[in-house]
Design an enzyme around this catalytic site. Structure first.
Site, PDB file in Angstrom:
ATOM      1  N   LYS A   1       9.856  11.032 -13.105  1.00 23.29           N
ATOM      2  CA  LYS A   1       9.040  12.028 -13.816  1.00 23.29           C
ATOM      3  C   LYS A   1       9.541  12.377 -15.216  1.00 23.29           C
ATOM      4  O   LYS A   1       8.756  12.794 -16.074  1.00 23.29           O
ATOM      5  CB  LYS A   1       8.949  13.302 -12.984  1.00 23.29           C
TER       6      LYS A   1
ATOM      7  N   SER B   1       5.777  22.270  -8.079  1.00 26.02           N
ATOM      8  CA  SER B   1       6.842  22.659  -7.161  1.00 26.02           C
ATOM      9  C   SER B   1       7.770  21.473  -6.929  1.00 26.02           C
ATOM     10  O   SER B   1       8.684  21.538  -6.125  1.00 26.02           O
ATOM     11  CB  SER B   1       6.243  23.105  -5.829  1.00 26.02           C
TER      12      SER B   1
ATOM     13  N   GLU C   1      -0.505   4.741  -0.785  1.00 25.95           N
ATOM     14  CA  GLU C   1      -0.699   6.166  -0.516  1.00 25.95           C
ATOM     15  C   GLU C   1      -0.328   6.468   0.925  1.00 25.95           C
ATOM     16  O   GLU C   1      -0.436   5.609   1.797  1.00 25.95           O
ATOM     17  CB  GLU C   1      -2.172   6.560  -0.718  1.00 25.95           C
TER      18      GLU C   1
ATOM     19  N   GLY D   1      -3.233  11.136   2.529  1.00 25.81           N
ATOM     20  CA  GLY D   1      -3.559  11.439   1.129  1.00 25.81           C
ATOM     21  C   GLY D   1      -4.183  10.231   0.457  1.00 25.81           C
ATOM     22  O   GLY D   1      -3.736   9.800  -0.604  1.00 25.81           O
TER      23      GLY D   1
ATOM     24  N   ASP E   1      -6.819   9.660  -1.250  1.00 25.56           N
ATOM     25  CA  ASP E   1      -7.887   9.979  -2.196  1.00 25.56           C
ATOM     26  C   ASP E   1      -8.151   8.843  -3.182  1.00 25.56           C
ATOM     27  O   ASP E   1      -9.303   8.557  -3.518  1.00 25.56           O
ATOM     28  CB  ASP E   1      -7.558  11.272  -2.955  1.00 25.56           C
TER      29      ASP E   1
ATOM     30  N   SER F   1      10.475   5.456  -6.261  1.00 24.95           N
ATOM     31  CA  SER F   1      10.200   6.380  -7.357  1.00 24.95           C
ATOM     32  C   SER F   1      11.060   7.630  -7.424  1.00 24.95           C
ATOM     33  O   SER F   1      11.111   8.271  -8.471  1.00 24.95           O
ATOM     34  CB  SER F   1       8.724   6.784  -7.308  1.00 24.95           C
TER      35      SER F   1
END
Lengths: 329, 329
Positions: free
Chosen positions: A56, A81, A207, A211, A213, A307
């Site tokens: 990130k 969060s 995924e 989740g 999506d 990751s």
């Protein structure tokens, strides 16, 4: 025909230049055991060793570094969060400005402490009664801060893509790149970089089952919203793909595969016992897809982005402890 | 005056040449968090990423590779319940010969399976009623095998020293090198390499409190035997230093520091939560000495050998689970 992707290989390369000396160039691990199990040569890009423990920082820093001096002087903000909170806090510190991070009041103390440790101000909210997007935008407007979004921004996407750019610089051409998909920033940036360098590469997103999506959105041909995902992969507990990220992923991905929480735990255990590395659940989903055979027959050379590694021993123990070990069985 | 050490920097360099393409050149990790906590720049040589999960392949392979073609053709043997078993098995496979490994019948199934997985024959014994040294020597004599000792042999010592040779090639001069001491092979090889390259370097060994045979031996000026050590650091549960290793360590070590089992667990947790790497108890003792302040004021640049990572999630959970997490506190 959808518009051209707003992020290019040049953007990713410029992000890489900006990140020099800020983000680590993380190691790429290989394992004969892993190769034997999955029937391919696998290259694991270890973003768990990245600063803040996850990829990130790449996107957050790249986006913040692109602000005007005026914007930067007023400060940056984020709502998260998770790992993006720490990433934004660290980006602010590296750029000599301040950060305000909006976090749910029941966020883990360790994540709050880590974020505060980078010098950020933390503002809490009640995640059951308050809308973080509205709160974040109000906070940013009140204080003149610039919000750094967690994924749906071209500079964030370009920054995340540097992980795969580095991977390919180290390995040379790969037949496939596998990466986790949450909001889709890492996946989109990776796809931009990899497909521009090696047009034949297969881009495979992963995924958690709960989740899915992005997978459903790809099937529908438009962004769909799923129920709030209940999964241990908290970095991928996102109900709707980003708009920009989905536009890129729709164009550049070959498929999105799903993994169960049990398969994620098995991959975390494999990473621990065989690779000797710590992966958080979201960080292990790419590896899980390989180990669980979710991708089908693999091409000869496969890269996978591990990751992130932000999990404390208590949660790790809770997730893995009850099931015991499978090492050497 | 003791005789000159039987191992030289040239021996270590020749071992490094032999190990090329066999042993991994393991990465060296750094951590700003770690540096801040201990007040020095610390370089962690990650032998947990080594083949067989520990440095032991370096010594075992180097010793086996030095045998005559005849000796090699007859096969090699070892007695070990730990990492040296797997190392000897892998060395045999790499050299195209066979290995027989004598293991206690109650050794962990996972270690037996891993050793057998490298193609070795396993012979078990009852560790409560049988003497493994006598058994091993009888077995070797009966079958014409050459025993590869776990530490007390010049070729094993030279092989283990390549870990520190690589570390120094990567970091340049260091003010101190910290390494775990069990039988003393890793420490002795490290000391030979480091002091030859940088005569001013401080060489610091670390033992578990319950296995302080080398420290006591250094104090006594001769090898002493301590009660069978009860410690979680099973790779260092050795009651008497090796004869050759002690001769070298007596000459080249500056000190041996002790760490408690609690300090080892804390270092394993730190490695997990902050460095995102898996260390077995013995692999964490060097880091434990740094984190627990056992070495006193540190010089500016310190190398530490993280010697192994062979621990399954069940044992990790058992060691750390009850104490919960200290991340971010």
């Amino acid at each position: 025909m959808p518009p051209l992707p707003p992020v290019t290989l040049t953007d990713v390369r410029e992000a890489a230049a900006r990140l020099k000396g800020v983000a680590h160039r993380t190691p790429v691990l290989t394992s004969r055991t892993l190769d034997g199990l999955v029937g391919a040569r696998v290259f694991v890009k270890c973003e768990n060793f990245q600063r803040v423990g996850a990829f990130k920082i790449r996107g957050a820093y790249n986006a913040a570094a692109r602000l005007t001096p005026d914007q930067l002087a007023r400060g940056i903000a984020a709502y998260s969060s998770g790992n993006h909170a720490q990433a934004t806090a660290l980006a602010a510190r590296e750029l000599g400005t301040s950060a305000v991070i909006l976090m749910p009041e029941d966020a883990p103390r360790s994540k709050m402490a880590a974020t505060a440790g980078y010098g950020a101000e933390i503002v809490t909210y009640d995640r059951y009664t308050q809308d973080r997007t509205a709160l974040g935008e109000a906070l940013a407007a009140d204080r003149g801060l610039t919000l750094i979004p967690p994924y749906d921004h071209p500079d964030v996407i370009a920054g995340q893509g540097t992980a795969t750019l580095e991977l390919l610089e180290e390995t040379g051409e790969l037949d496939a790149v596998v990466a986790p998909v949450g909001g889709g920033g890492l996946m989109a940036g990776s796809a931009v970089a990899a497909t521009a360098l090696h047009p034949g590469v297969r881009m495979i997103g992963v995924e958690p089952e709960a989740g899915d999506d992005t997978r459903r959105s790809l099937e529908s041909g438009e962004r769909v919203t799923v129920p709030v995902p209940r999964t241990i992969a908290d970095g991928q507990a996102i109900a709707t793909p980003g708009e920009i990220t989905f536009g890129i992923n729709q164009r550049l991905l070959d498929s999105v595969e799903l993994v169960s929480d049990e398969e994620i735990v098995a991959a975390m255990r494999f990473a621990f016992e065989r690779l000797k590395i710590v992966l958080e659940p979201s960080g292990a989903t790419g590896l899980a897809a390989l180990l669980a055979g979710r991708i089908g027959k693999l091409p000869p050379r496969v890269g996978v982005i591990a990751s992130g590694g932000n999990i404390d021993t208590a949660r790790f123990t809770a997730l893995l402890g009850a099931e015991g070990s499978t090492a050497g069985r």
